[in-house]
Scaffold this motif. Structure first.
Motif, PDB file in Angstrom:
ATOM      1  N   ILE A  67       0.813  -1.230   0.000  1.00 28.84           N
ATOM      2  CA  ILE A  67       0.000   0.000   0.000  1.00 28.84           C
ATOM      3  C   ILE A  67       0.841   1.271   0.000  1.00 28.84           C
ATOM      4  N   GLY A  68       2.179   1.173  -0.010  1.00 31.33           N
ATOM      5  CA  GLY A  68       3.001   2.369  -0.153  1.00 31.33           C
ATOM      6  C   GLY A  68       3.931   2.623   1.014  1.00 31.33           C
ATOM      7  N   THR A  69       4.367   3.877   1.135  1.00 29.98           N
ATOM      8  CA  THR A  69       5.313   4.301   2.164  1.00 29.98           C
ATOM      9  C   THR A  69       4.572   4.942   3.327  1.00 29.98           C
ATOM     10  N   TYR A  70       4.818   4.412   4.529  1.00 28.86           N
ATOM     11  CA  TYR A  70       4.252   5.035   5.724  1.00 28.86           C
ATOM     12  C   TYR A  70       5.267   6.017   6.288  1.00 28.86           C
ATOM     13  N   TRP A  71       4.933   7.305   6.239  1.00 29.76           N
ATOM     14  CA  TRP A  71       5.805   8.368   6.708  1.00 29.76           C
ATOM     15  C   TRP A  71       4.944   9.455   7.358  1.00 29.76           C
ATOM     16  N   GLY A  72       4.043   9.033   8.215  1.00 26.12           N
ATOM     17  CA  GLY A  72       3.195   9.976   8.918  1.00 26.12           C
ATOM     18  C   GLY A  72       2.448  10.891   7.974  1.00 26.12           C
ATOM     19  N   ALA A  73       2.562  12.186   8.212  1.00 30.57           N
ATOM     20  CA  ALA A  73       1.815  13.182   7.439  1.00 30.57           C
ATOM     21  C   ALA A  73       2.262  13.272   5.984  1.00 30.57           C
ATOM     22  N   VAL A  74       3.416  12.714   5.645  1.00 32.72           N
ATOM     23  CA  VAL A  74       3.893  12.793   4.258  1.00 32.72           C
ATOM     24  C   VAL A  74       3.942  11.400   3.625  1.00 32.72           C
TER      25      VAL A  74
END
Length: 605
Positions: A300-307
């Motif tokens: 599902i992608g990159t988890y980087w908080g608000a970004v």
């Protein structure tokens, strides 16, 4: 099971990235012994060290000559299978060894005493922070000078030779000062073995008068070099898996997030096995990009908080259980400590430790063993991924450029995306390239590297040199800002000497854009250079090099076609002119949050 380190067998991750080398901690490992006949004239310290480097999988050593290491360099050159790559400065030699270790699993550099050692120190610190085994070799003073009151050149003018050693003690996991032949064999082998076991840099200082001397311990057919296996505590492993399975199986919508320590734990494949068995939605932390296959059906992608990438943070942060494998939570990866995660929902798996929520902690448990065992115990649960699939809306495309419109950064990366394949690797420099490259969708087999924990600007030039030298089956695409490029540009010349066909996108926006978004000031504006002219001057008619300057999308299309066509065997340098305020939206958000974290007032006393 015995695993040869001989040619350092490298296990490709499911997306083909050369990120997780063979298990040195999963079974006994030994190198191949030399088949050359014994010859006492060749049984020297220098030859032994060279032979060991070849045996652990190093075929290229990055060096800067100095009077204390010249004899040692002679012996490295004489070793079949070992190529000496001369760099323009020690910092880049260290960065190159860092990049090489990312591609091959281990790297090495050779510099001279103190002036070279302290110059390479910054790069070694970066390798330490990124858990990379780099063998840093320094040519040291004549063995007769130790214990005397003599003052030597290349020092700070004191008869104490330990300054360099003391500096390296904080950024390496083992230090060897080889100033006599009796224990040289033991010190060298212990240092190399420690680097491989700990996946950290080590320091080896070799007195300048010793490399050419023979000694009985440096036999031409050495005792096989072996590493004792690391084994999980069996009872602890069973207890950890039992507790983790109970924790996850009662969750409604659990997710998995891969972190950068998947590499050091050599657990990339085990992580995917757990994803396959569990059906959980699968994400990566930004510094874990490239270690997990992005073509996985539940990615599902990159988890980087608000970004984070679109819809990823919503799924991760709304989960009632999350498995973080090998995470590093710092101010950058947490976007100024703003992640919306709760400790009681987290199962944290570190290379040798498992922590479940606010509850039990299990030590002496190795990540690979744990993930493989857990995969056999978890129930299939695809709820989180189904939720993601329901809310997901495909990303839009950048606005179409009008003819000859000044190029926009989002248009640039749309075209870089089209260049990616299993035969490419992306190197992202510290800066806005972090965020733009993070949004690239990596095809199966495409490599990806950046230095998030240390974040040293200029790292990418040396790292590109080293990675390309180590991964000869891939064409490296490097995205570098103008400010970073000014720090380490010299070793573009070494890329040319090595015949590399890297594509460098020099993003010229007139300054340190990432710093501007954290805290602006006149110091973030730099002197503009004629970058294509500079690279042409470095080329100087020697080697294969092609440069161009891009102002609009039409220029970019033509440049990419040329780089992938007529100039595919050349080093291609493409200077991209963009507006100084043209940044990703992620950098704007991240910069403001990091700025807030940096500017917190002191706590009341």
């Amino acid at each position: 099971m015995d695993t040869k380190i001989g040619a350092l067998e490298v296990v490709t991750t499911p997306n083909g990235n050369l990120g997780c080398p063979t298990k040195i901690n999963g079974g006994a490992s030994c190198v191949q012994s030399s088949t050359l006949p014994f010859n006492s004239a060749e049984a020297t310290l220098g030859r032994h060290l060279a032979r060991r480097l070849v045996q652990i999988g190093v075929s290229d050593v990055f060096s800067v000559p100095g009077d204390f290491n010249l004899t040692l360099l002679d012996h490295l050159i004489a070793e079949p299978g070992l190529n000496l790559v001369g760099c323009c400065n020690e910092l880049n030699a260290g960065y190159a060894a860092d990049g090489y270790a990312r591609a091959r699993g281990v790297g090495a550099c050779v510099v001279t005493f103190t002036v070279g050692g302290l110059s390479v120190l910054n790069a070694i610190a970066g390798a330490y922070s990124e858990n990379l085994p780099v063998i840093c070799i320094v040519g040291g003073p004549n063995s007769n000078d130790y214990g005397t009151n003599r003052v030597l050149h290349h020092t700070i003018g004191l008869p104490d030779f330990s300054q360099e050693l003391r500096c390296f003690q904080t950024v390496t996991c083992f230090q060897s000062v080889v100033n006599n032949l009796e224990d040289a064999h033991e010190l060298i082998d212990t240092a190399i073995a420690t680097a491989l076991k700990e996946s950290k840099p080590v320091y080896i200082s070799v007195s300048c008068n010793l490399p050419a001397l023979p000694h009985p311990t440096f036999s031409q057919d050495p005792v096989p070099f072996s590493l004792a296996p690391k084994l999980s505590n069996k009872m602890g492993l069973e207890a950890a898996v039992e507790a983790a399975a109970e924790f996850l199986n009662k969750a409604v919508k659990p997710v998995m997030v891969g972190g950068p320590k998947l590499r050091v734990a050599r657990a990339c494949q085990a992580f995917v096995e757990l994803a396959d068995a569990s059906g959980y939605a699968l994400a990566v932390m930004p510094s874990g990009k490239g270690l997990v296959p992005e073509n996985h059906p539940h990615f599902i992608g990159t988890y980087w908080g608000a970004v984070s990438t679109a819809f990823c943070a919503e799924i991760v942060e709304s989960a009632d259980a999350y498995v973080f494998a090998g995470p590093i939570f710092n101010d950058y990866s947490s976007v100024g400590y703003s992640l919306l995660l709760k400790k009681e929902k987290a199962l944290i798996v570190q290379p040798d430790r498992v922590v479940i929520g606010n509850g039990p902690t299990f030590g002496c448990i190795y990540m690979k063993d744990f993930l493989q065992a857990l995969a056999k115990r978890v129930n299939k649960n695809t709820t989180a991924y189904e939720n993601y699939h329901r809310i997901f809306v495909p990303e839009g495309h950048p606005l179409k450029c009008v003819p000859k419109e000044p190029l926009r950064v989002n248009v640039l990366f749309e075209h870089i995306q089209k260049m990616l394949s299993s035969e490419t690797a992306v190197i992202a420099e510290t800066g806005d390239s972090w965020f733009n490259c993070q949004k690239l969708k990596l095809p199966q087999g495409c490599g990806y590297e950046f230095q998030m924990q240390y974040g040293s600007i200029g790292w990418s030039v040396g790292a590109t040199l080293g990675y390309a030298q180590g991964a000869t089956d891939k064409r490296v695409i490097a995205c570098i800002g103008d400010g970073s490029f000014q720090v380490t540009v010299q070793d573009v010349s070494t890329m040319l000497r090595c015949g590399q066909n890297t594509v460098i996108f020099l993003i010229n926006n007139g300054g340190y854009t990432i710093e501007v978004e954290i805290h602006d000031g006149p110091y973030n504006v730099i002197k503009n250079w004629n970058y294509t002219g500079l690279v042409d001057a470095i080329h100087n008619g020697e080697g294969k090099c092609w440069t161009t300057k891009v102002l609009c999308e039409e220029d970019l299309i033509e440049a990419v076609e040329t780089a992938e066509g007529d100039k595919k065997d050349c080093l291609c340098f493409i200077e991209v002119m963009v507006h100084k305020d043209d940044t990703s939206k992620e950098l704007l958000e991240w910069g403001s949050r990091v700025s807030a974290a940096n500017s917190r007032p002191p706590n009341p006393q």
